[in-house]
Design an enzyme around this catalytic site. Structure first.
Site, PDB file in Angstrom:
ATOM      1  N   LYS A   1      -8.126  13.507   4.688  1.00 14.70           N
ATOM      2  CA  LYS A   1      -7.219  12.352   4.628  1.00 14.70           C
ATOM      3  C   LYS A   1      -6.233  12.460   5.783  1.00 14.70           C
ATOM      4  O   LYS A   1      -6.183  13.505   6.450  1.00 14.70           O
ATOM      5  CB  LYS A   1      -6.479  12.317   3.290  1.00 14.70           C
ATOM      6  CG  LYS A   1      -5.846  13.662   2.901  1.00 14.70           C
ATOM      7  CD  LYS A   1      -5.237  13.639   1.507  1.00 14.70           C
ATOM      8  CE  LYS A   1      -6.247  13.770   0.384  1.00 14.70           C
ATOM      9  NZ  LYS A   1      -6.354  12.603  -0.458  1.00 14.70           N
ATOM     10  N   ARG A   2      -5.437  11.408   6.021  1.00 18.78           N
ATOM     11  CA  ARG A   2      -4.399  11.510   7.042  1.00 18.78           C
ATOM     12  C   ARG A   2      -3.538  12.734   6.768  1.00 18.78           C
ATOM     13  O   ARG A   2      -3.373  13.127   5.619  1.00 18.78           O
ATOM     14  CB  ARG A   2      -3.467  10.292   6.996  1.00 18.78           C
ATOM     15  CG  ARG A   2      -3.982   9.045   7.638  1.00 18.78           C
ATOM     16  CD  ARG A   2      -2.947   7.935   7.530  1.00 18.78           C
ATOM     17  NE  ARG A   2      -2.719   7.524   6.169  1.00 18.78           N
ATOM     18  CZ  ARG A   2      -1.515   7.387   5.617  1.00 18.78           C
ATOM     19  NH1 ARG A   2      -0.413   7.653   6.311  1.00 18.78           N
ATOM     20  NH2 ARG A   2      -1.383   6.978   4.369  1.00 18.78           N
TER      21      ARG A   2
ATOM     22  N   LYS B   1     -14.462   8.294  -3.604  1.00 19.87           N
ATOM     23  CA  LYS B   1     -15.703   8.570  -2.859  1.00 19.87           C
ATOM     24  C   LYS B   1     -16.286   9.905  -3.282  1.00 19.87           C
ATOM     25  O   LYS B   1     -17.497  10.051  -3.482  1.00 19.87           O
ATOM     26  CB  LYS B   1     -15.424   8.574  -1.347  1.00 19.87           C
ATOM     27  CG  LYS B   1     -15.106   7.197  -0.796  1.00 19.87           C
ATOM     28  CD  LYS B   1     -14.474   7.233   0.593  1.00 19.87           C
ATOM     29  CE  LYS B   1     -13.790   5.894   0.849  1.00 19.87           C
ATOM     30  NZ  LYS B   1     -12.774   5.959   1.916  1.00 19.87           N
TER      31      LYS B   1
ATOM     32  N   HIS C   1       0.798  -1.229   0.000  1.00 20.40           N
ATOM     33  CA  HIS C   1       0.000   0.000   0.000  1.00 20.40           C
ATOM     34  C   HIS C   1       0.829   1.276   0.000  1.00 20.40           C
ATOM     35  O   HIS C   1       0.262   2.366   0.102  1.00 20.40           O
ATOM     36  CB  HIS C   1      -0.932   0.048   1.204  1.00 20.40           C
ATOM     37  CG  HIS C   1      -1.979  -1.010   1.205  1.00 20.40           C
ATOM     38  ND1 HIS C   1      -3.241  -0.811   0.671  1.00 20.40           N
ATOM     39  CD2 HIS C   1      -1.954  -2.279   1.648  1.00 20.40           C
ATOM     40  CE1 HIS C   1      -3.942  -1.921   0.817  1.00 20.40           C
ATOM     41  NE2 HIS C   1      -3.190  -2.827   1.405  1.00 20.40           N
TER      42      HIS C   1
ATOM     43  N   THR D   1      -8.410   6.692  -1.986  1.00 18.04           N
ATOM     44  CA  THR D   1      -9.764   6.163  -2.143  1.00 18.04           C
ATOM     45  C   THR D   1     -10.777   7.273  -1.870  1.00 18.04           C
ATOM     46  O   THR D   1     -11.910   7.212  -2.353  1.00 18.04           O
ATOM     47  CB  THR D   1     -10.019   4.980  -1.182  1.00 18.04           C
ATOM     48  OG1 THR D   1      -9.461   5.315   0.104  1.00 18.04           O
ATOM     49  CG2 THR D   1      -9.379   3.706  -1.695  1.00 18.04           C
TER      50      THR D   1
ATOM     51  N   LYS E   1       1.031  14.256   1.172  1.00 16.18           N
ATOM     52  CA  LYS E   1      -0.341  14.556   0.734  1.00 16.18           C
ATOM     53  C   LYS E   1      -0.530  16.054   0.514  1.00 16.18           C
ATOM     54  O   LYS E   1      -1.494  16.503  -0.065  1.00 16.18           O
ATOM     55  CB  LYS E   1      -1.356  14.025   1.748  1.00 16.18           C
ATOM     56  CG  LYS E   1      -1.322  12.496   1.853  1.00 16.18           C
ATOM     57  CD  LYS E   1      -2.339  11.997   2.846  1.00 16.18           C
ATOM     58  CE  LYS E   1      -2.295  10.489   3.060  1.00 16.18           C
ATOM     59  NZ  LYS E   1      -3.010   9.703   2.037  1.00 16.18           N
TER      60      LYS E   1
END
Ligand code: 26W
Length: 807
Positions: free
Chosen positions: A543-544, A655, A355, A651, A549
């Protein structure tokens, strides 16, 4: 499952409330009603659960076991109602009794048994396996405290324990009779038997009881109920002695045993944290394998040689990869197989999903820790490594100089990813680009060795939870437009493409988004006191919190806009609400600084009357599955702005697209596959591409300082961080300034800033043309069917697991 009418449900709720709480329904609290309905649903589920188990027992299909340290299942009441076909009736029954259904459902406490995408993916996969009638089960840990509860105090993240089991969890069943004993530590003794084979015995081990708690996984209207089994650690013997020294020693020992299933990911930056995490991993693995083998033996009564025909074990990242040596141990030491046979069975049972390529997340455990916690496994890992390295030496002379990189043991550490690759028959990435990067960069030499092992399975999300349940109005509109077939066959959503010019439909789509935004705006007001304009663009990053990110890039854009508006208060922009949700790992200093920065910018921007509310910043506390369900249906713009190559898949992108948001993103992870489906016109792509990122790392040609010198906007922002933001003369963000310039901006935030701002201007322009925007939104929804986890699970079933639907 029994078909319930509204009347029957109303009666059942009234009766149960009287029986359980000795109260009439008028006096019941919403929480009591929540429990009552959970019980009614549980009973309905239990019948199908037993029947499913019976069916598996009779037909003996091949079973999938999904081993994962994380399962972020979210609230189960509403999704179980939905999957049982009872949601509409229950909503009506509750309304008739004077309750608001969503209020009742909100009384469920999310089990926070995961960090982020990997854990939520595991939960989506369970939903899809049950809904497609595959015999597939989850095995995980029942952490007593899940992910911490996040609160902002003075803009800083603080972590509170999340005691999700304070009240009874209505979905679990404790199965004490299926508890198994796990041994840690001790000494290994080796004897030679008469036939020359070796026997191993252990002494002075610390023994722990693994007690299973089963949670039903309900398939969508198909009467299949699979199992999520969560293991909890208990002492083998309860303390019975009188209060002498032994008593206190025992008590302390029991306390440390309970810690095994205490917290999710205890801080592994310390020696103690690492040890605890290894113990947790072995605990999960050892308990799960015992159960899997017990089940195989009772149903099959055949030699374990045939096991790979009946069992496949998917390991979710490297976290459960001690399962490989543990399985070898059982086959050799307990079942009497020699090495070759045991290895053959093992490597036909395990499949590994990667992952992440971030080196910090690739687990490596010090040899001495593994030796002391699981001494016999260390011996086996050592032999796996010896044989593997020798194999390369003799059979692949071209890779001899790569042995130090490929070895399972190197630099006094065990490389869990290498162990997982060597011991599995399948290695998969989670999006096309990610798999290509594994094959051609990060795991290139392994790919050379085992070309057939590597494969891609692009992630997916369950459209039942993320569309049908979270956005019922949109789901109804879709059904009204193209009929209900898409619910079972989400690819049918492409039929919506016929309506991209259909004004009345687009108008309804716009109305639904508007209602969802109003609802979120109300929630934001209640939760934070901030009033947001529901006509503004809802620009969402959830998100985290992690440097790659690039939440920092997003907030730099906000600071830039704010600076512009201060210079020119008449600047015409479409009003925007920047919405953030993110938890930072408790020991991740930089991520916590970013949280404080976003909160600080929020308080400056939201309180500055001179910008007339054109921009607002909202950072919602304690991001989790149920908060995601509130935010996603209301999102206009989905921020997927990771440094290209770093986000394995993502992901959240799927969504939000499924709920009609447009993506602004880099060519990273699954964004690429989204772009290929919706087309360049319906997505906002910017920034460095993955090859360019690799090139810049390799060539060393990048200079963050040059950008700082040449781009005034960036210089202004960085100087504000160094010298204090407007009105905030503290200089607590200078670390961010020094980090970006001192470490040469490792995630290319400054490099991508210019094109990010430019692309955000395109978003601003596009949003002004309402109908066009809505038609882009519809095109995104129409293509989201590919990202249903049903598709992903079908690919795992045929491409890796070789399992069939039960009917
Ligand atoms: C070593 C401990 C550890 C544990 C968890 C390291 C890293 C993690 C992450 C939380 C793993 C994770 O969630 N990865 C995400 O997995 C998703 C599902 O495949 C992907 O969509 C995301 O891109 C990836 O970041």
């Amino acid at each position: 499952m029994t078909k319930w009418t509204v009347e029957q449900l109303v009666d059942a709720i009234i009766q149960h409330t009287e029986k359980e709480y000795n109260k009439s329904i008028e006096d019941a609290t919403p929480e009591e009603v929540y429990y009552v309905i959970s019980q009614i649903v549980s009973r309905t589920i239990n019948k199908s659960w037993q029947q499913t188990e019976k069916m598996y027992h009779q037909h003996k299909p091949k079973q999938v076991y999904y081993l994962s340290m994380e399962f972020l299942i979210g609230g189960l009441l509403e999704s179980n109602l939905l999957n049982c076909g009872m949601r509409d009736q229950c909503n009506q029954a509750l309304t008739r009794l004077g309750f608001s259904p969503s209020d009742i459902y909100s009384h469920e406490h999310d089990p926070g048994l995961g960090n982020g995408g990997l854990g939520r993916l595991a939960a989506c996969f369970l939903d899809s396996m049950a809904s497609l009638a595959y015999p597939g089960h989850g095995l995980g840990i029942r952490y007593r405290y899940g992910m911490f509860e996040q609160r902002f105090i003075n803009g800083y993240q603080t972590e509170l324990p999340d005691y999700w089991l304070k009240n009874p969890y209505p979905w679990e069943t404790k199965k004490s009779e299926e508890a198994v004993e796990i041994q840690f530590g001790g000494n290994v003794n080796m004897f030679k038997r008469r036939d020359g084979s070796l026997e191993f015995t252990y002494e002075n081990t610390d023994n722990v009881l693994a007690v299973p708690y089963d949670v039903p996984v309900v398939g969508y209207k198909n009467k299949v109920v699979n199992t999520l089994r969560l293991w909890s650690a208990e002492p083998v013997n309860t303390v019975t002695q009188t209060k002498n020294d032994d008593y206190y020693r025992e008590l302390e020992n029991n306390h440390s045993i309970e810690q095994l299933s205490g917290f999710l990911y205890p801080d592994d930056s310390t020696e103690e944290g690492k040890k605890l995490r290894i113990k947790q991993q072995y605990f999960l693995v050892a308990a799960s394998l015992k159960q899997i083998l017990k089940h195989y033996k009772t149903t099959e009564r055949k030699s374990l040689i045939h096991l790979p025909k009946k069992v496949v074990i998917q390991i979710n990242d490297t976290h459960p990869s001690l399962a490989i040596p543990e399985f070898m141990r059982i086959l050799m030491d307990e079942e009497g197989f020699g090495w070759e046979k045991a290895w053959d069975i093992t490597t036909n049972v395990f499949a590994y999903t990667n992952h992440t390529i971030l080196s910090e997340a690739l687990e490596k455990w010090p040899i001495d820790m593994i030796q002391s916690i699981v001494p016999r496994l260390y011996m086996i890992i050592d032999e796996i490594n010896e044989r593997f390295c020798q194999g390369i030496w003799f059979d692949h002379p071209e890779l001899r100089d790569k042995i130090p990189k490929l070895a399972v043991i190197a630099d006094d550490q065990i490389h869990m990813a290498n162990l997982a690759i060597v011991g599995s028959f399948s290695v998969n990435g989670v999006a096309k680009l990610h798999t290509d990067i594994l094959k051609n960069q990060e795991m290139k030499d392994f790919y050379h060795l085992f070309p057939d092992r590597f494969n891609n399975k692009t992630n997916g999300i369950t459209h039942r939870r993320w569309l049908l349940m979270a956005n019922p109005k949109l789901a109804d509109l879709i059904t009204d437009t193209i009929g209900p077939k898409w619910i079972k066959h989400p690819r049918e959503l492409t039929h919506l493409l016929r309506y991209v010019e259909d004004r009345p439909l687009l108008e309804k789509l716009g109305q639904i988004k508007q209602e969802n935004k109003q609802k979120l705006a109300n929630y934001i007001h209640k939760a934070t006191g901030i009033l947001v304009d529901d006509q503004s663009i809802f620009d969402v990053q959830i998100k985290r919190l992690h440097e790659y990110k690039r939440q920092l890039l997003n907030i730099f854009h906000v600071i830039y806009l704010y600076n512009e508006l201060k210079d020119n208060p008449h600047l015409e922009i479409v009003p925007r609400t920047f919405i953030f949700g993110a938890k930072a790992a408790p020991s991740y200093y930089f991520a916590k600084e970013v949280i404080k920065l976003i909160n600080t910018v929020a308080s400056i921007v939201n309180h500055d009357p001179s910008i007339k509310g054109k921009i607002k910043v909202v950072f919602l506390e304690n991001y989790n599955v149920s908060l995601a369900e509130k935010i996603i249906p209301a999102a206009d713009l989905s921020e997927q702005i990771s440094t290209a190559s770093k986000e394995a898949s993502g992901t959240g992108n799927m969504k939000m697209m499924m709920n009609g948001a447009l993506t602004i993103g880099t060519l990273d992870g699954a964004n690429i596959e989204i772009k290929n489906l919706v087309g360049d016109q319906n997505i906002f792509i910017f920034g460095l591409r993955s090859e360019q990122v690799y090139e810049l790392y390799d060539s060393g040609a990048y200079s963050a300082n040059d950008i700082y010198q040449n781009d005034e906007r960036i210089a202004q922002i960085l100087n504000q961080l160094r010298d204090g933001l407007v009105g905030h003369h503290d200089i607590e963000f200078k670390d961010i300034y020094y980090h970006l310039l001192g470490s040469n901006d490792p995630y290319f935030i400054l490099k991508d800033f210019d094109c990010y701002v430019e692309t955000q201007q395109l978003v601003d322009q596009a949003y002004r043309y309402n109908n066009k925007w809505l038609s882009k939104s519809l095109i995104n929804i129409a293509h989201a069917g590919k990202f249903s986890s049903d598709r992903t699970i079908q690919e795992y079933a045929t491409g890796i697991w070789n399992v069939k639907e039960i009917f």
